[in-house]
Structure formats: structure tokens, C-alpha cells
Design a protein around this motif. Structure first.
Motif, PDB file in Angstrom:
ATOM      1  N   ALA A 151       0.852  -1.191   0.000  1.00 36.81           N
ATOM      2  CA  ALA A 151       0.000   0.000   0.000  1.00 36.81           C
ATOM      3  C   ALA A 151       0.885   1.237   0.000  1.00 36.81           C
ATOM      4  CB  ALA A 151      -0.899  -0.006   1.226  1.00 36.81           C
ATOM      5  N   LEU A 153       0.521   3.658   2.137  1.00 36.85           N
ATOM      6  CA  LEU A 153       0.530   4.198   3.485  1.00 36.85           C
ATOM      7  C   LEU A 153       1.185   3.187   4.419  1.00 36.85           C
ATOM      8  CD1 LEU A 153      -0.335   6.309   5.628  1.00 36.85           C
ATOM      9  CD2 LEU A 153      -2.502   5.046   5.820  1.00 36.85           C
ATOM     10  N   TYR A 174      -9.254   4.169   5.491  1.00 31.56           N
ATOM     11  CA  TYR A 174      -8.140   3.906   4.575  1.00 31.56           C
ATOM     12  C   TYR A 174      -7.749   2.436   4.719  1.00 31.56           C
ATOM     13  CZ  TYR A 174      -4.213   5.564   1.744  1.00 31.56           C
ATOM     14  OH  TYR A 174      -3.338   5.809   0.721  1.00 31.56           O
ATOM     15  N   TYR A 177      -3.304  -0.460   3.899  1.00 30.90           N
ATOM     16  CA  TYR A 177      -2.088   0.108   4.462  1.00 30.90           C
ATOM     17  C   TYR A 177      -1.180  -1.016   4.969  1.00 30.90           C
ATOM     18  CZ  TYR A 177      -4.631  -0.685   8.821  1.00 30.90           C
ATOM     19  OH  TYR A 177      -5.340  -1.256   9.830  1.00 30.90           O
TER      20      TYR A 177
END
Length: 186
Positions: A151, A153, A174, A177
């Protein structure tokens, strides 16, 4: 070898010139990783390495420094540097690939080092060569695992509080990640 021959005013040379042979002993340099600053277990697509060089004949006699990843090629490092970061060229691609070489936060060097293995264990090797061509013993890092990037993040959990609260909020906002938990098991 130093040779000395006398020549007289008529151009006649000494048939047996004097010779002085001085043996020169060269000691190979030493190159060692700084173990305290090396990866110990697992990294995400970036590995940094630090080392120290020494030559009993004078550190200025060290001419070249090389690092190597796994079974890859030796890569020449700037001999005046003692820290480098290697960043996977394609961190999401699993298997052997290339890594960019950084001496700091500036742009990467123009060449890539090969055999950087994502989702596998890696080992770094280090050696130095002096002006006489003598090579140090090769120093070997501990093996480290390189996780692939999944990802854009990266969440670093390092708080002793309720991690689940943050994880559930992240999952709702989100959901894609990568997570490193530095506080796992206290």
C-alpha cells in the motif's frame, strides 16, 4: 629496487652497479559493518548500512570500497562515505530485482545494485581494496527479510494504548495500508 651506477668522464659505466633491494610489506585493509546500525530482522523495501574502514598502512591508502547484495555483483561505493541506503526499485514486486543507492537524502546514484530480494531474506557483503591491490576480508551482515510494499501508506504503531481503536478507524477510512507494530508484546 634501487640501483646506482657510476659513469666516468669518458662514458665508461661501472660493470657491476650497486643495488639495494628494500622489501615493502603491505597489510590489507579492514572493512566491518557497524552491527548496531544494521537491520536486525525485517525491513520494508529500504535497508541502510553503516561501516568502518581501517588500514594499518594509513587509511588514505584505501582506494576502493565495495558492497554486494546476496549473489549479485560487487558495487563500488564512494570510499569517503560510510553510510548508504538501498531502496527497492520496485518495492511491490516480489523476488530479485534492483535497488537504488542513496548516500543521503539527495538523488540516488545513477547505477543500481542488483539482487535486492523483496519478500525474501537478504545479506549484505562489504570489502575494501588498498592502493597495492590487497583486499580486506569480506564482512557479512546478518540476514534481514525485506517485506513487499502492499500500500502507499505505512502505519507505525508505537503507542502502548488501545491500538485496536486506531486500527478500526484506519480500516474504515483507509483500509489498504502496511503496518509495523513496534509495541507488540510490550
Amino acid at each position: 629496487d634501487f640501483r646506482l651506477r657510476a659513469i666516468d668522464g669518458e662514458g665508461m659505466a661501472d660493470p657491476e652497479p650497486a643495488i639495494l633491494i628494500i622489501p615493502i610489506k603491505n597489510t590489507p585493509p579492514e572493512a566491518q559493518f557497524n552491527v548496531e546500525l544494521m537491520p536486525q530482522d525485517t525491513v520494508y523495501s529500504v535497508v541502510s548500512a553503516s561501516w568502518a574502514l581501517n588500514d594499518i598502512d594509513g587509511d588514505q591508502s584505501i582506494e576502493q570500497v565495495f558492497i554486494k547484495l546476496n549473489e549479485g555483483d560487487w558495487y563500488q561505493i564512494d570510499k569517503d562515505r560510510s553510510f548508504v541506503s538501498l531502496i527497492a526499485d520496485q518495492p511491490e514486486q516480489i523476488g530479485a530485482g534492483n535497488a537504488k543507492v542513496y548516500y543521503g537524502s539527495n538523488d540516488p546514484e545513477s547505477d543500481l545494485i542488483n539482487d535486492f530480494r523483496v519478500n525474501e531474506s537478504n545479506t549484505l557483503y562489504l570489502k575494501a581494496v588498498d592502493i597495492a591491490g590487497a583486499e580486506s576480508l569480506v564482512d557479512t551482515s546478518e540476514a534481514f527479510f525485506v517485506k513487499p510494499v502492499t500500500a502507499d501508506l505505512l502505519v507505525i504503531a508505537a503507542h502502548p494504548g488501545d491500538k485496536q481503536f486506531y486500527i478500526s478507524n484506519l480500516n474504515s477510512e483507509y483500509p489498504n495500508y502496511d503496518l509495523i507494530d513496534y509495541y507488540v508484546n510490550d
